[in-house]
Write a protein that holds these residues in place. Structure first.
Motif, PDB file in Angstrom:
ATOM      1  N   TYR A  60       0.832  -1.204   0.000  1.00 14.31           N
ATOM      2  CA  TYR A  60       0.000   0.000   0.000  1.00 14.31           C
ATOM      3  C   TYR A  60       0.869   1.258   0.000  1.00 14.31           C
ATOM      4  CZ  TYR A  60      -3.555   3.328   1.563  1.00 14.31           C
ATOM      5  OH  TYR A  60      -4.389   4.401   1.671  1.00 14.31           O
ATOM      6  N   ILE A  61       1.914   1.279   0.799  1.00 18.06           N
ATOM      7  CA  ILE A  61       2.821   2.428   0.844  1.00 18.06           C
ATOM      8  C   ILE A  61       3.544   2.580  -0.485  1.00 18.06           C
ATOM      9  CG2 ILE A  61       4.938   3.291   1.921  1.00 18.06           C
ATOM     10  CD1 ILE A  61       3.859   2.134   4.561  1.00 18.06           C
ATOM     11  N   ARG A  62       3.940   1.466  -1.081  1.00 20.17           N
ATOM     12  CA  ARG A  62       4.606   1.511  -2.383  1.00 20.17           C
ATOM     13  C   ARG A  62       3.697   2.119  -3.456  1.00 20.17           C
ATOM     14  NH1 ARG A  62       6.394  -4.066  -3.394  1.00 20.17           N
ATOM     15  NH2 ARG A  62       7.455  -3.877  -1.425  1.00 20.17           N
ATOM     16  N   ASN A  65       3.346   5.950  -2.792  1.00 16.47           N
ATOM     17  CA  ASN A  65       4.563   6.655  -3.183  1.00 16.47           C
ATOM     18  C   ASN A  65       4.664   6.770  -4.696  1.00 16.47           C
ATOM     19  OD1 ASN A  65       5.451   7.185  -0.616  1.00 16.47           O
ATOM     20  ND2 ASN A  65       6.718   5.354  -0.507  1.00 16.47           N
ATOM     21  N   LYS A  66       4.316   5.720  -5.419  1.00 16.21           N
ATOM     22  CA  LYS A  66       4.369   5.749  -6.871  1.00 16.21           C
ATOM     23  C   LYS A  66       3.354   6.756  -7.433  1.00 16.21           C
ATOM     24  CE  LYS A  66       4.743   1.812  -8.948  1.00 16.21           C
ATOM     25  NZ  LYS A  66       4.418   0.506  -9.571  1.00 16.21           N
TER      26      LYS A  66
END
Length: 70
Positions: A60-62, A65-66
């Motif tokens: 989810y964080i990835r 960030n993308k």
């Protein structure tokens, strides 16, 4: 940055070992007493929940960030 990579590896290793340990405990109880105790089932559920949270939160964080980098 290197410290963060080591932290992620330790998180993933902990999650995988938690799942493996819960499966091993269930297999041992099935072989030893032909039954699985309710407390062990609770441990397995908590293990999968924690491991899923570790992998899911990182993904989810990835994604966030993308999305904000573009």
């Amino acid at each position: 940055m290197e410290n963060q990579k080591g932290f992620k590896i330790s998180q993933y290793a902990c999650a995988v070992l938690l799942i493996v340990s819960s499966i091993a405990l269930v297999a041992y109880q099935v072989v030893a007493i032909d039954d699985v105790a309710s407390g062990l089932l609770y441990y397995v559920a908590q293990s999968f929940l924690l491991a899923g949270s570790i992998f899911g939160l990182d993904q989810y964080i990835r994604i966030i960030n993308k999305h904000y980098k573009n």
